[in-house]
Design an enzyme around this catalytic site. Structure first.
Site, mmCIF file in Angstrom:
data_model
loop_
_atom_site.group_PDB
_atom_site.id
_atom_site.type_symbol
_atom_site.label_atom_id
_atom_site.label_comp_id
_atom_site.label_asym_id
_atom_site.label_seq_id
_atom_site.Cartn_x
_atom_site.Cartn_y
_atom_site.Cartn_z
ATOM 1 N N PHE A 170 -2.715 -22.399 -37.744
ATOM 2 C CA PHE A 170 -4.164 -22.480 -37.628
ATOM 3 C C PHE A 170 -4.478 -23.625 -36.683
ATOM 4 O O PHE A 170 -4.442 -24.785 -37.082
ATOM 5 C CB PHE A 170 -4.754 -22.756 -39.014
ATOM 6 C CG PHE A 170 -6.114 -22.168 -39.238
ATOM 7 C CD1 PHE A 170 -6.696 -21.302 -38.329
ATOM 8 C CD2 PHE A 170 -6.825 -22.477 -40.387
ATOM 9 C CE1 PHE A 170 -7.943 -20.755 -38.543
ATOM 10 C CE2 PHE A 170 -8.081 -21.934 -40.632
ATOM 11 C CZ PHE A 170 -8.633 -21.072 -39.711
ATOM 12 N N GLU A 171 -4.737 -23.320 -35.434
ATOM 13 C CA GLU A 171 -4.899 -24.377 -34.430
ATOM 14 C C GLU A 171 -6.126 -24.112 -33.563
ATOM 15 O O GLU A 171 -6.567 -22.978 -33.418
ATOM 16 C CB GLU A 171 -3.647 -24.470 -33.547
ATOM 17 C CG GLU A 171 -2.361 -24.792 -34.302
ATOM 18 C CD GLU A 171 -2.319 -26.195 -34.889
ATOM 19 O OE1 GLU A 171 -3.176 -27.024 -34.531
ATOM 20 O OE2 GLU A 171 -1.433 -26.457 -35.726
ATOM 21 N N ASP B 108 -5.933 -17.901 -40.421
ATOM 22 C CA ASP B 108 -5.774 -18.479 -41.751
ATOM 23 C C ASP B 108 -4.675 -17.763 -42.543
ATOM 24 O O ASP B 108 -4.865 -16.640 -43.008
ATOM 25 C CB ASP B 108 -7.116 -18.393 -42.489
ATOM 26 C CG ASP B 108 -7.048 -19.013 -43.871
ATOM 27 O OD1 ASP B 108 -6.012 -19.631 -44.204
ATOM 28 O OD2 ASP B 108 -8.025 -18.873 -44.624
ATOM 29 N N TYR C 64 2.955 -39.574 -55.011
ATOM 30 C CA TYR C 64 3.465 -38.287 -54.542
ATOM 31 C C TYR C 64 4.154 -37.518 -55.686
ATOM 32 O O TYR C 64 3.550 -36.647 -56.288
ATOM 33 C CB TYR C 64 4.410 -38.471 -53.328
ATOM 34 C CG TYR C 64 4.517 -37.198 -52.525
ATOM 35 C CD1 TYR C 64 3.928 -37.086 -51.263
ATOM 36 C CD2 TYR C 64 5.177 -36.085 -53.031
ATOM 37 C CE1 TYR C 64 3.989 -35.892 -50.559
ATOM 38 C CE2 TYR C 64 5.243 -34.902 -52.334
ATOM 39 C CZ TYR C 64 4.658 -34.819 -51.096
ATOM 40 O OH TYR C 64 4.721 -33.633 -50.401
ATOM 41 N N LEU D 57 8.670 -38.245 -43.196
ATOM 42 C CA LEU D 57 8.548 -38.405 -41.748
ATOM 43 C C LEU D 57 7.086 -38.447 -41.351
ATOM 44 O O LEU D 57 6.249 -37.897 -42.059
ATOM 45 C CB LEU D 57 9.121 -37.160 -41.070
ATOM 46 C CG LEU D 57 10.590 -37.134 -40.751
ATOM 47 C CD1 LEU D 57 10.931 -35.785 -40.165
ATOM 48 C CD2 LEU D 57 10.906 -38.216 -39.732
ATOM 49 N N VAL D 58 6.785 -39.013 -40.208
ATOM 50 C CA VAL D 58 5.400 -38.991 -39.738
ATOM 51 C C VAL D 58 5.082 -37.585 -39.257
ATOM 52 O O VAL D 58 5.728 -37.074 -38.334
ATOM 53 C CB VAL D 58 5.189 -39.917 -38.518
ATOM 54 C CG1 VAL D 58 3.708 -40.027 -38.193
ATOM 55 C CG2 VAL D 58 5.797 -41.251 -38.741
ATOM 56 N N THR D 59 4.099 -36.959 -39.893
ATOM 57 C CA THR D 59 3.538 -35.709 -39.360
ATOM 58 C C THR D 59 2.029 -35.837 -39.550
ATOM 59 O O THR D 59 1.553 -36.800 -40.170
ATOM 60 C CB THR D 59 4.028 -34.456 -40.124
ATOM 61 O OG1 THR D 59 3.549 -34.532 -41.466
ATOM 62 C CG2 THR D 59 5.539 -34.309 -40.112
HETATM 63 P P1 NAD Z 1 2.113 -30.384 -40.490
HETATM 64 O O1 NAD Z 1 0.708 -30.824 -40.732
HETATM 65 O O2 NAD Z 1 2.826 -30.937 -39.318
HETATM 66 O O3 NAD Z 1 2.182 -28.771 -40.380
HETATM 67 C C1 NAD Z 1 1.338 -27.930 -41.083
HETATM 68 C C2 NAD Z 1 1.375 -26.532 -40.495
HETATM 69 O O4 NAD Z 1 0.550 -25.681 -41.322
HETATM 70 C C3 NAD Z 1 0.810 -26.408 -39.077
HETATM 71 O O5 NAD Z 1 1.553 -25.452 -38.355
HETATM 72 C C4 NAD Z 1 -0.607 -25.872 -39.302
HETATM 73 O O6 NAD Z 1 -1.161 -25.122 -38.216
HETATM 74 C C5 NAD Z 1 -0.344 -24.962 -40.483
HETATM 75 N N1 NAD Z 1 -1.547 -24.634 -41.265
HETATM 76 C C6 NAD Z 1 -2.332 -25.463 -42.006
HETATM 77 N N2 NAD Z 1 -3.310 -24.745 -42.595
HETATM 78 C C7 NAD Z 1 -3.129 -23.445 -42.225
HETATM 79 C C8 NAD Z 1 -3.799 -22.231 -42.516
HETATM 80 N N3 NAD Z 1 -4.851 -22.181 -43.321
HETATM 81 N N4 NAD Z 1 -3.334 -21.090 -41.942
HETATM 82 C C9 NAD Z 1 -2.264 -21.105 -41.107
HETATM 83 N N5 NAD Z 1 -1.568 -22.223 -40.819
HETATM 84 C C10 NAD Z 1 -2.005 -23.382 -41.373
HETATM 85 O O7 NAD Z 1 2.865 -30.700 -41.860
HETATM 86 P P2 NAD Z 1 4.388 -30.987 -42.251
HETATM 87 O O8 NAD Z 1 4.485 -32.409 -42.652
HETATM 88 O O9 NAD Z 1 5.334 -30.410 -41.284
HETATM 89 O O10 NAD Z 1 4.460 -30.168 -43.618
HETATM 90 C C11 NAD Z 1 5.065 -28.900 -43.745
HETATM 91 C C12 NAD Z 1 5.676 -28.799 -45.128
HETATM 92 O O11 NAD Z 1 6.733 -29.759 -45.244
HETATM 93 C C13 NAD Z 1 4.671 -29.103 -46.254
HETATM 94 O O12 NAD Z 1 4.926 -28.252 -47.324
HETATM 95 C C14 NAD Z 1 5.018 -30.528 -46.621
HETATM 96 O O13 NAD Z 1 4.649 -30.863 -47.943
HETATM 97 C C15 NAD Z 1 6.526 -30.510 -46.437
HETATM 98 N N6 NAD Z 1 7.178 -31.846 -46.309
HETATM 99 C C16 NAD Z 1 6.673 -32.790 -45.458
HETATM 100 C C17 NAD Z 1 7.297 -34.042 -45.410
HETATM 101 C C18 NAD Z 1 6.796 -35.131 -44.485
HETATM 102 O O14 NAD Z 1 7.155 -36.296 -44.686
HETATM 103 N N7 NAD Z 1 6.018 -34.813 -43.487
HETATM 104 C C19 NAD Z 1 8.436 -34.310 -46.188
HETATM 105 C C20 NAD Z 1 8.944 -33.303 -47.004
HETATM 106 C C21 NAD Z 1 8.286 -32.064 -47.068
#
Ligand code: NAD
Length: 392
Positions: A74-75, A111, A235, A270-272
């Site tokens: 969703f971008e 979505d 968390y 990680l930073v996201t």
């Molecule tokens: P991110 O924000 O980088 O990525 C989220 C993705 O979801 C994007 O591609 C976005 O476009 C998509 N998205 C969001 N809402 C949407 C919708 N309604 N429809 C379609 N696409 C949608 O996040 P991330 O950190 O990569 O997280 C991804 C998963 O990894 C999550 O479940 C998160 O809990 C898990 N995770 C993250 C970390 C961390 O430290 N970042 C660590 C462990 C697990």
């Protein structure tokens, strides 16, 4: 347009198309430099494929295993006056590189929680791939519209049971102060589970299975974070942790229904775009970076994903915990690593932030998420924000 970062609080409201494309190529190069993923996936659906762990999942499948990929995200597309969101540029760059390599790659920008997008994905799989043998569920979203009731659920990032006071780094002002988070009520906990729990993952698998587009040996994986003492109150033992526990329930359901072999994978902090919004995490991640870089164990999304494929999903001896989850957070959670982080935690002040922690690395990685600070990109150049993409 000259595109410089516009940071507001914990988000950056614009993105650099060339910087994002360079980041994608860097991850592709990393994967190409590794051994191919033995027995890896061939046809993959990635839900949440444009940034963070989902993007890395797509890149690793395509360039480590020669997989065809359908990505859902969703971008925001660009206009003449506004840049697109980073994920839009990332996905466009990924498709371009995949096509150059002769790989099938198509994307749906919509979505993922909706029935319409699920139906669209099924049609595209039927038409182009026949069936998929891996479904990666990597959504991170603050809200979800329930497709059955149209009700909008919003998640909260709050402790459960009692209030929690913790050291927090305000990344805007570079101030460290205590913040107190009040506990969530039952409604807020339930709403967070609705948004970030396993229900939508199950709906995806159910729809794909009923449509006959999953191979008999199809695998599916959803991502979680567990952490340790320092992050548990916000968390692991908080609303988001409760939602993530629901993924374990969903994995069991999906597997026992025979739709696919479902697992939760525990990944490192990680930073996201998502993690930077969680209180306490920026300071914790800055310390994780400091300690793990010193230990030589630091990993980004792409390193984690390569290991998930080779040490989890596609090996005969995966590292599973007692709840059947793949553990890729092994290096972050090593007792000696956590002990170092816990020792440094109370010592960090605004004055020594850049010495005791790797906040510099955190900041650089944060900007990089939006395509800024990438070597070789000319940020003074006047460029068009428009990037053509053929997303559905
Ligand atoms: P991110 O924000 O980088 O990525 C989220 C993705 O979801 C994007 O591609 C976005 O476009 C998509 N998205 C969001 N809402 C949407 C919708 N309604 N429809 C379609 N696409 C949608 O996040 P991330 O950190 O990569 O997280 C991804 C998963 O990894 C999550 O479940 C998160 O809990 C898990 N995770 C993250 C970390 C961390 O430290 N970042 C660590 C462990 C697990």
């Amino acid at each position: 347009m000259i595109i410089q970062p516009k940071v507001r609080g914990f988000i950056c409201t614009n993105a650099h198309p060339q910087g994002c494309a360079a980041n994608v190529r860097e991850q592709i190069d990393y994967i190409k430099a590794q051994s191919p993923i033995d027995g890896g996936p061939k046809n993959v659906l990635v839900v949440g494929a444009s940034t963070g762990y989902g993007l890395a999942s797509r890149i690793a499948a395509a360039f480590g295993s020669g997989a065809n990929t359908l990505g859902v995200f969703f971008e925001k597309p660009p206009t003449e006056k506004r840049t697109a969101s980073a994920g839009y540029y990332n996905a466009a760059a990924f498709e371009e590189e995949a096509h150059k390599a002769g790989l099938y790659a198509k994307s749906i920008n919509g979505d993922a929680f909706s029935d319409e997008v699920k139906a669209q994905a099924i049609e595209m799989i039927k038409q182009d791939m026949g069936k998929v043998d891996l479904v990666v569920y990597s959504l991170a979203s603050p809200r979800r519209k329930d497709p059955k009731t149209d009700e909008l659920h919003s998640s909260v990032l709050k402790p459960i049971g009692k209030s929690y006071t913790a050291r927090n780094l305000n990344t805007d002002k570079l101030e460290i102060s205590d913040i107190t988070l009040e506990p969530a009520n039952e409604e807020e906990i339930a709403a967070t589970v609705k948004v970030m729990g396993g229900e939508d993952w199950e709906l995806w698998l159910d729809a794909l299975s009923k449509a006959g587009v999953l191979t008999d040996d199809c695998k599916t994986v959803a991502y979680t974070y567990i952490g340790e003492q320092l992050t548990w109150p916000i968390y692991g033992h908080a609303t988001i942790g409760k939602a993530k526990e629901d993924l374990d329930r969903a994995a069991k359901e999906i597997t026992s229904s025979g739709q696919a072999d479902a697992h939760v994978a525990v990944l490192k902090a990680l930073v996201t775009q998502s993690s930077s919004a969680i209180p306490v995490m920026p300071l914790y991640i800055s310390l994780v970076y400091k300690v793990m870089k010193e230990e030589g164990t630091h990993e980004g999304c792409i390193e984690q994903l390569y290991r998930l494929y080779t040490e989890g999903l596609y090996t005969d001896s995966p590292r599973l915990d007692s709840d059947n989850r793949y553990r890729m957070d092994d290096k972050e959670l090593r007792p000696e690593t956590q002990a170092k982080i816990e020792k440094l935690w109370p010592e960090v002040t605004e004055e020594n932030l850049f010495d005791l922690t790797d906040y510099k690395g955190y900041q650089a990685d944060f900007l990089k998420l939006f395509g800024f600070g990438v070597a070789g990109v000319d940020y003074d150049a006047d460029i068009s924000p428009i990037v053509e993409a053929n997303f559905q």
